[in-house]
Design an enzyme around this catalytic site. Structure first.
Site, PDB file in Angstrom:
ATOM      1  N   LEU A  83       0.825  -1.204   0.000  1.00  0.00           N
ATOM      2  CA  LEU A  83       0.000   0.000   0.000  1.00  0.00           C
ATOM      3  C   LEU A  83       0.864   1.261   0.000  1.00  0.00           C
ATOM      4  O   LEU A  83       1.956   1.279   0.569  1.00  0.00           O
ATOM      5  CB  LEU A  83      -0.924  -0.009   1.210  1.00  0.00           C
ATOM      6  CG  LEU A  83      -1.932  -1.166   1.243  1.00  0.00           C
ATOM      7  CD1 LEU A  83      -2.701  -1.178   2.562  1.00  0.00           C
ATOM      8  CD2 LEU A  83      -2.912  -1.076   0.076  1.00  0.00           C
ATOM      9  N   TYR A 168     -15.418 -15.254  -7.128  1.00  0.00           N
ATOM     10  CA  TYR A 168     -16.046 -14.122  -6.439  1.00  0.00           C
ATOM     11  C   TYR A 168     -16.682 -14.579  -5.126  1.00  0.00           C
ATOM     12  O   TYR A 168     -16.398 -14.022  -4.058  1.00  0.00           O
ATOM     13  CB  TYR A 168     -17.083 -13.488  -7.347  1.00  0.00           C
ATOM     14  CG  TYR A 168     -17.736 -12.252  -6.765  1.00  0.00           C
ATOM     15  CD1 TYR A 168     -17.007 -11.071  -6.613  1.00  0.00           C
ATOM     16  CD2 TYR A 168     -19.070 -12.249  -6.375  1.00  0.00           C
ATOM     17  CE1 TYR A 168     -17.594  -9.932  -6.090  1.00  0.00           C
ATOM     18  CE2 TYR A 168     -19.668 -11.112  -5.861  1.00  0.00           C
ATOM     19  CZ  TYR A 168     -18.931  -9.957  -5.712  1.00  0.00           C
ATOM     20  OH  TYR A 168     -19.526  -8.827  -5.184  1.00  0.00           O
TER      21      TYR A 168
END
Length: 361
Positions: A83, A168
């Site tokens: 990040l 998913y």
């Protein structure tokens, strides 16, 4: 199966949108359909928003109006990668970073499952390091093709772990398990929202979701594609209501999963007929085979959200569809905006797991 008759909505109490406290908020998936609306609401409430999105399914156009906002910072970023430094300031984290379009995630199953798992891990590590609260945007797909109706949060689901939707469905189930594990072992403050079918402006015309499919087909004079016999059901929640539920859940003390959706159920044929009526289109309805593992019924039990959050949807389906149709008409009339958005979209890069010894940032 007989066609479901929509149940009448009880009289609404005066609607007061939730206003969250001003925090520095990280929104992963910020240029997506729901994420961009969430950014609008957070900024309206005085928050500083650090927005991450790799633009694989999100769009610059969704956040273009926020570019010059003094409290909005957009960083193109894939959450499966370490990040950026700006994320370290986050006091609250919303994880909406995962493609929800069946057309996309079935073409990119590895990327989809890694975003739900590796991406969630990185964000949970950040939440632990910062002492931040994290809200995981999960999905009604964790219930699979349910054998309990309506679906309540204690239901474990009926999911095919190796089918075409597994990347998913099971990715989101794993993300929930990861959140609960970080909460129990490491004390991370987590919230889990199970979102049922959400619709509204900023849906992408080609994303494969039924509302966007029907509206785009009706406005271009094409047949509306209905799978199976059209009697399978869904429950559609307007995006403003969904975002209000997310804000309320983040600021609540509820640490267990919470369904956020509209309990009014309709069949695909009923939805197609509504879209034709509201667009004034004369398109035919074209039936095709039902896709593998497509759920036959989907309806949330929102008792917990109503009692614990004071939340329930306030937009009826016709009103929400009118706004969605108006957005699609504007989109169709402005090809230069579509072309500009397409030019700004970076190529899809396959996500890769971290190298041995690489620490999450």
């Amino acid at each position: 199966m007989t066609a479901a008759t929509p149940t009448p909505t009880p009289p609404a109490a005066p609607f007061a949108p939730h206003r969250p406290p001003a925090h520095t908020v990280l929104v992963a998936g910020a240029a997506g359909f729901v994420g961009s609306h969430l950014c609008d609401r957070l900024l309206d409430a005085g928050c500083h928003v650090v927005a991450l999105d790799d633009l694989s399914t999100g769009s610059h156009e969704h956040i273009e109006h926020l570019r010059e906002h003094p409290r909005f910072e957009f960083i193109p970023h894939d959450v499966t990668q370490p990040l950026p430094a700006a994320a370290q300031r986050a006091e609250r984290i919303y994880n909406l970073a995962c493609p929800a379009s069946p057309a996309y995630y079935q073409r990119h199953p590895v990327r989809t499952v890694l975003t739900s798992t590796l991406g969630s891990w990185r964000l949970l590590e950040l939440a632990q390091a910062n002492g931040a609260r994290l809200l995981q945007a999960s999905t009604s797909e964790v219930y699979g093709d349910p054998q309990v109706h309506p679906q309540h949060e204690a239901y474990w689901g009926h999911v095919n772990p190796t089918g075409p939707r597994a990347c998913y469905d099971e990715g989101k189930r794993c993300a929930e398990a990861m959140c609960v594990s970080y909460a129990s072992e490491r004390g991370v403050d987590v919230r889990i929202a199970r979102l049922f079918n959400c619709y509204g402006p900023r849906l992408h015309p080609g994303d494969g979701r039924v509302v966007s499919n029907f509206v785009a087909q009706a406005l271009t004079g094409r047949p509306l594609t209905v799978y199976g016999n059209g009697l399978q059901t869904r429950s559609f929640c307007y995006v403003d209501d969904t975002v209000d539920g997310l804000l309320r859940l983040m600021d609540s003390a509820v640490r267990t999963p919470v369904n956020l959706g509209n309990p009014n159920e309709c069949t695909m044929l009923q939805l197609a007929e509504r879209v034709l009526r509201l667009t004034g289109a004369v398109s035919a309805i074209e039936f095709r085979p039902l896709p593998v593992d497509d759920p036959l019924r989907r309806k949330p039990d929102i008792t917990l959200a109503t009692q614990a959050l004071g939340w329930r949807p306030h937009h009826d389906l016709d009103a929400g569809l009118r706004r969605t149709i108006a957005y699609f008409r504007r989109w169709a009339e402005q090809p230069e905006r579509r072309e500009a958005a397409a030019r700004r979209r970076p190529p899809v890069r396959e996500a890769h797991p971290p190298r041995p010894g690489l620490r999450a940032a």
